[in-house]
Enzyme design. Structure first.
Site, mmCIF file in Angstrom:
data_model
loop_
_atom_site.group_PDB
_atom_site.id
_atom_site.type_symbol
_atom_site.label_atom_id
_atom_site.label_comp_id
_atom_site.label_asym_id
_atom_site.label_seq_id
_atom_site.Cartn_x
_atom_site.Cartn_y
_atom_site.Cartn_z
ATOM 1 N N ASP A 8 33.178 -26.372 13.423
ATOM 2 C CA ASP A 8 34.215 -25.582 14.084
ATOM 3 C C ASP A 8 33.542 -24.398 14.778
ATOM 4 O O ASP A 8 32.390 -24.073 14.507
ATOM 5 C CB ASP A 8 35.256 -25.085 13.079
ATOM 6 C CG ASP A 8 36.393 -24.301 13.751
ATOM 7 O OD1 ASP A 8 36.858 -24.741 14.814
ATOM 8 O OD2 ASP A 8 36.798 -23.250 13.232
ATOM 9 N N SER A 9 34.312 -23.752 15.646
ATOM 10 C CA SER A 9 33.793 -22.563 16.325
ATOM 11 C C SER A 9 33.597 -21.412 15.349
ATOM 12 O O SER A 9 32.840 -20.485 15.622
ATOM 13 C CB SER A 9 34.753 -22.135 17.435
ATOM 14 O OG SER A 9 36.013 -21.779 16.888
ATOM 15 N N TYR A 40 36.434 -20.490 20.865
ATOM 16 C CA TYR A 40 36.218 -21.472 21.928
ATOM 17 C C TYR A 40 37.397 -21.541 22.898
ATOM 18 O O TYR A 40 37.243 -21.939 24.046
ATOM 19 C CB TYR A 40 36.022 -22.866 21.324
ATOM 20 C CG TYR A 40 34.626 -23.176 20.823
ATOM 21 C CD1 TYR A 40 33.649 -22.200 20.696
ATOM 22 C CD2 TYR A 40 34.295 -24.480 20.464
ATOM 23 C CE1 TYR A 40 32.382 -22.505 20.225
ATOM 24 C CE2 TYR A 40 33.024 -24.805 20.001
ATOM 25 C CZ TYR A 40 32.074 -23.812 19.880
ATOM 26 O OH TYR A 40 30.822 -24.124 19.419
ATOM 27 N N GLY A 41 38.596 -21.210 22.416
ATOM 28 C CA GLY A 41 39.818 -21.445 23.186
ATOM 29 C C GLY A 41 39.902 -20.729 24.511
ATOM 30 O O GLY A 41 40.701 -21.105 25.370
ATOM 31 N N CYS A 71 38.088 -28.637 14.983
ATOM 32 C CA CYS A 71 38.444 -27.657 16.013
ATOM 33 C C CYS A 71 39.307 -28.380 17.033
ATOM 34 O O CYS A 71 38.861 -29.340 17.658
ATOM 35 C CB CYS A 71 37.168 -27.109 16.665
ATOM 36 S SG CYS A 71 37.451 -26.007 18.072
ATOM 37 N N GLU A 150 38.891 -14.445 12.141
ATOM 38 C CA GLU A 150 37.437 -14.417 11.950
ATOM 39 C C GLU A 150 36.991 -13.098 11.318
ATOM 40 O O GLU A 150 35.996 -13.050 10.599
ATOM 41 C CB GLU A 150 36.723 -14.607 13.295
ATOM 42 C CG GLU A 150 36.826 -15.997 13.889
ATOM 43 C CD GLU A 150 35.917 -17.003 13.206
ATOM 44 O OE1 GLU A 150 34.826 -16.620 12.738
ATOM 45 O OE2 GLU A 150 36.298 -18.186 13.129
ATOM 46 N N CYS A 182 45.845 -25.142 15.932
ATOM 47 C CA CYS A 182 44.459 -24.674 15.847
ATOM 48 C C CYS A 182 44.127 -24.628 14.369
ATOM 49 O O CYS A 182 44.960 -24.199 13.563
ATOM 50 C CB CYS A 182 44.323 -23.291 16.489
ATOM 51 S SG CYS A 182 42.733 -22.465 16.195
ATOM 52 N N THR A 183 42.924 -25.076 13.996
ATOM 53 C CA THR A 183 42.594 -25.127 12.568
ATOM 54 C C THR A 183 42.511 -23.742 11.934
ATOM 55 O O THR A 183 42.529 -23.623 10.705
ATOM 56 C CB THR A 183 41.283 -25.896 12.317
ATOM 57 O OG1 THR A 183 40.236 -25.341 13.127
ATOM 58 C CG2 THR A 183 41.460 -27.372 12.619
ATOM 59 N N HIS A 184 42.440 -22.696 12.736
ATOM 60 C CA HIS A 184 42.495 -21.334 12.193
ATOM 61 C C HIS A 184 43.904 -20.987 11.700
ATOM 62 O O HIS A 184 44.073 -20.187 10.782
ATOM 63 C CB HIS A 184 42.097 -20.300 13.253
ATOM 64 C CG HIS A 184 40.625 -20.181 13.504
ATOM 65 N ND1 HIS A 184 39.925 -21.092 14.255
ATOM 66 C CD2 HIS A 184 39.725 -19.238 13.105
ATOM 67 C CE1 HIS A 184 38.655 -20.709 14.320
ATOM 68 N NE2 HIS A 184 38.513 -19.593 13.627
#
Length: 269
Positions: A8-9, A40-41, A71, A150, A182-184
């Site tokens: 992932d980012s 990344y988005g 991601c 993050e 989004c995986t976040h």
């Protein structure tokens, strides 16, 4: 047992790793976070495709027998080329769960919270075109949310304020279901419920992604099983120790049950 790469980012893919450790704890994992370049988005599709290919090639060179692109943005922009290049191993991607959302929504109004790159991608819009026209999708970029997650601020007042602005259009339209595209964003469930209440239906596809991995790992002789917990190696392009600390904070899995290693890698060649 298999060695599985998860890329992932940043820390978002920890939501996928968490589910993988729950369903498949016996395997060994490499979690690769390109935190130096997150998010990344907001980057160009060309950059995302090239970088994603580079990182997956790195994981393959480490001996990974399967790779999960954890991601949504990287999946949307790069998975077809990665599968063509690394065609000897399973490549599992993630995409917004808009199909199950359409099926589960009671009033036919679904919000989709995702990165700008995902929402604009051909892959996402091709999937959207296959769904019933009687379901209304409200697409919203979650700009600014990934950097806050993050930074370890998923439940901060700053995040709540920004999230409220992103959700207002969905809320005004009466959406009863929101896709976490989004995986976040699964790490924002608590904040979303604080804003919208417990009745809102949140769609997170991590379970489906890991079930797909499980199918790919099954052999003609049957399922791979082992009672011993595997290892987890955390690799970051920025700060491996911070990544590990975030994993301990965000994940529900007990990482102490696994042997863990940390590594900082600035280049992936």
């Amino acid at each position: 047992m298999a060695l599985i790469g998860v890329f992932d980012s940043g820390v978002g893919g920890l939501s996928i790793l968490d589910e993988a450790l729950r369903q498949l704890p016996e395997h060994d994992y490499i979690y690769l976070a390109d935190s130096l370049n997150a998010p990344y988005g907001e980057k160009s599709s060309e950059w995302i495709a090239l970088r994603s290919m580079e990182l997956c090639q790195y994981l393959a060179a480490q001996g990974c027998q399967a790779i999960m692109i954890a991601c949504n943005t990287a999946t949307a922009q790069a998975i077809a080329h990665i599968r063509a290049e690394l065609n000897s191993i399973p490549i599992i991607g993630v995409e917004p769960g808009i199909k199950p959302a359409a099926m589960q929504s009671h009033n036919g109004v679904v919000g989709v919270l995702a990165t700008e790159a995902t929402l604009k991608s051909d892959k996402f819009n091709a999937l959207l075109a296959t769904l019933p026209s009687d379901c209304h999708f409200i697409k919203q970029s979650g700009e600014g949310l990934v950097p806050l997650i993050e930074a370890g601020k998923a439940n901060s007042e700053e995040t709540l304020e920004l999230l409220a602005k992103h959700l207002i259009t969905m809320q005004d339209a009466g959406a009863d279901t929101i896709v976490l595209g989004c995986t976040h964003y699964p790490f924002l469930k608590k904040a979303i419920r604080k804003l919208l209440g417990d009745s809102i239906n949140l769609i997170d596809t991590s379970d489906a992604v890991v079930r797909q991995l499980k199918r790919k790992l099954e052999t003609p002789q049957g399922k791979l099983t082992n009672d011993k917990a595997g290892t987890v190696k955390f690799i970051s392009s920025k700060d491996a120790e911070t990544l590990h600390n975030m994993a301990q904070e965000l994940m529900q899995s007990d990482l102490s049950a696994h042997h863990t290693e940390l590594e900082l890698v600035s280049t992936f060649k």
